[in-house]
Design an enzyme around this catalytic site. Structure first.
Site, short mmCIF file in Angstrom:
data_model
loop_
_atom_site.label_atom_id
_atom_site.label_comp_id
_atom_site.label_asym_id
_atom_site.label_seq_id
_atom_site.Cartn_x
_atom_site.Cartn_y
_atom_site.Cartn_z
N ASP A 138 0.87 -1.18 0.00
CA ASP A 138 0.00 0.00 0.00
C ASP A 138 0.90 1.23 0.00
O ASP A 138 2.13 1.11 -0.08
CB ASP A 138 -0.94 0.00 1.21
CG ASP A 138 -2.25 0.73 0.94
OD1 ASP A 138 -2.21 1.82 0.32
OD2 ASP A 138 -3.32 0.23 1.34
N ASP B 284 2.85 2.31 -5.37
CA ASP B 284 1.68 2.83 -6.07
C ASP B 284 1.13 1.71 -6.95
O ASP B 284 1.78 1.29 -7.91
CB ASP B 284 2.08 4.03 -6.91
CG ASP B 284 0.93 4.64 -7.69
OD1 ASP B 284 -0.20 4.10 -7.61
OD2 ASP B 284 1.15 5.65 -8.38
N PHE B 285 -0.09 1.23 -6.64
CA PHE B 285 -0.61 0.10 -7.41
C PHE B 285 -1.04 0.48 -8.82
O PHE B 285 -1.41 -0.37 -9.61
CB PHE B 285 -1.72 -0.65 -6.67
CG PHE B 285 -2.86 0.18 -6.14
CD1 PHE B 285 -3.44 1.21 -6.86
CD2 PHE B 285 -3.38 -0.10 -4.88
CE1 PHE B 285 -4.51 1.95 -6.36
CE2 PHE B 285 -4.46 0.64 -4.36
CZ PHE B 285 -5.01 1.65 -5.11
N HIS C 77 -13.80 -0.11 -5.32
CA HIS C 77 -14.94 0.81 -5.20
C HIS C 77 -14.51 2.26 -5.03
O HIS C 77 -15.33 3.17 -5.13
CB HIS C 77 -15.89 0.38 -4.07
CG HIS C 77 -15.38 0.62 -2.69
ND1 HIS C 77 -16.19 0.61 -1.58
CD2 HIS C 77 -14.13 0.87 -2.20
CE1 HIS C 77 -15.48 0.83 -0.49
NE2 HIS C 77 -14.23 0.99 -0.85
#
Length: 343
Positions: A209, A234-235, A253
């Site tokens: 994360d 950073d995904f 979401h």
């Protein structure tokens, strides 16, 4: 100011507010709840009932206003009033700081002025489709958190506290592999990963994360010694490779369809064909049936460009990203377990 007429429930019963009144006065209930938590009233009642006078003295509040606020919250089932004293109702125990699955931090987060200001911009969002938060605060939600460390800490604490009990249930309800490596992408402070590794002692795990978030991780326990690693990053750019199962819990979401495709695409680039992906999200019915996540969908509307989605919408996102949706399983609270496989 006169109130609108209340509708009678049945002869001899209390008068109940209309649905319009329930919604119209909703912010008053939220503000009263915040006031009680800010002044530590639930913690003062953790050991048993107290008089209003004693509560006021110990909390530094005034007796009259405090009584009126607690009376309102008692009507909502959080406290019990009897013979001049107040006690915690079962529903109110989660407001205590040390309660299992404490909701104290979540209450402080979702009743914070930053959310109130964002909510007042929902009328504008209906015209522009732009998040009300950015209009209210001049920057996107996550950029705002990055610039305000106290709010960021509150956000992380609230997400961790809200997830606590559900994480244990998810770990118990899904057939995680008995060995290998689980990679929790966007896993916050690692509550779910900790629950999974605790339940499956041959598994290893990687928490991934933002650096500021994983700095406060929950994995450094004797029981998990030597079985975990933590990476900040950073995904949208990359995720750790080499995992046997990847987790995305309450990540998608937060984002638009376009951003979800970027996140899922980054995960797909890191994994081998056949690798499993477990997405933990609310899955909305496609027929308009009421669902507990409908409120959260409006939170997404006012904060971000994300949304809660139906199974068909998840199927589309996964298919366009190189995954095949295999099944959707029920999960604790309002979530579902969406199991997919890299193709």
């Amino acid at each position: 100011m006169a109130s609108s007429p209340a509708r009678p429930n049945s002869p001899g019963s209390h008068l109940l507010p209309s649905p319009v009144q329930e919604l119209m006065y909703g912010h008053l209930h939220a503000s009263a709840l915040r006031a009680a938590v800010v002044h530590g009233i639930p913690d003062l009642l953790a050991d048993g009932p107290r008089t209003v006078e004693e509560l006021a003295e110990r909390s530094g509040t005034r007796t009259g206003p405090l009584h009126r606020v607690l009376r309102l919250l008692a009507a909502r089932g959080l406290f019990q009033e009897k013979n001049g004293t107040f006690a915690l109702a079962d529903a109110g125990r989660s407001l205590c700081t040390d309660a299992p699955g404490s909701q104290r931090a979540a209450v402080l987060l979702f009743t914070d002025e930053m959310f109130h200001r964002a909510a007042t911009n929902i009328p504008g969002t209906l015209r522009t489709a732009e998040p009300g938060f950015e209009a209210a605060h001049g920057r996107p939600f996550f950029a705002y958190l990055a610039a305000t460390p106290d709010k960021h800490r509150l956000f992380d604490a609230a997400m961790t506290s809200r997830a606590g009990a559900a994480d244990e249930d998810i770990a118990a309800s899904y057939p995680f592999p008995s060995s290998g490596t689980v990679v929790d992408v966007g896993g916050g402070q690692g509550g779910l990963l900790r629950a999974v590794l605790t339940r499956f002692p041959e598994l290893r795990g990687t928490l991934y994360d933002r650096p500021g978030t994983v700095a406060g991780h929950l994995l450094d326990t004797e029981e998990l010694r030597g079985r975990w690693s933590v990476q900040g990053g950073d995904f949208f750019t990359s995720v750790p490779g080499g995992g046997d199962l990847y987790l995305l819990k309450n990540v998608l979401h937060d984002w638009s369809d376009e951003d979800c495709l970027r996140i899922l695409g980054t995960v797909r680039e890191a994994v081998r064909p056949g690798t499993r992906l477990l997405v933990v999200e609310a899955v909305l019915p496609d027929d308009g049936t009421p669902h507990p996540a409908l409120e959260l969908d409006i939170v997404m509307l006012m904060l971000l460009e994300g949304r809660e989605r139906t199974a068909a919408e998840f199927d589309s996102l996964l298919g366009r990203s190189g995954f095949r949706l295999d099944r959707v399983l029920p999960a604790p609270a309002a979530s579902s377990l969406i199991e997919a496989e890299a193709v």
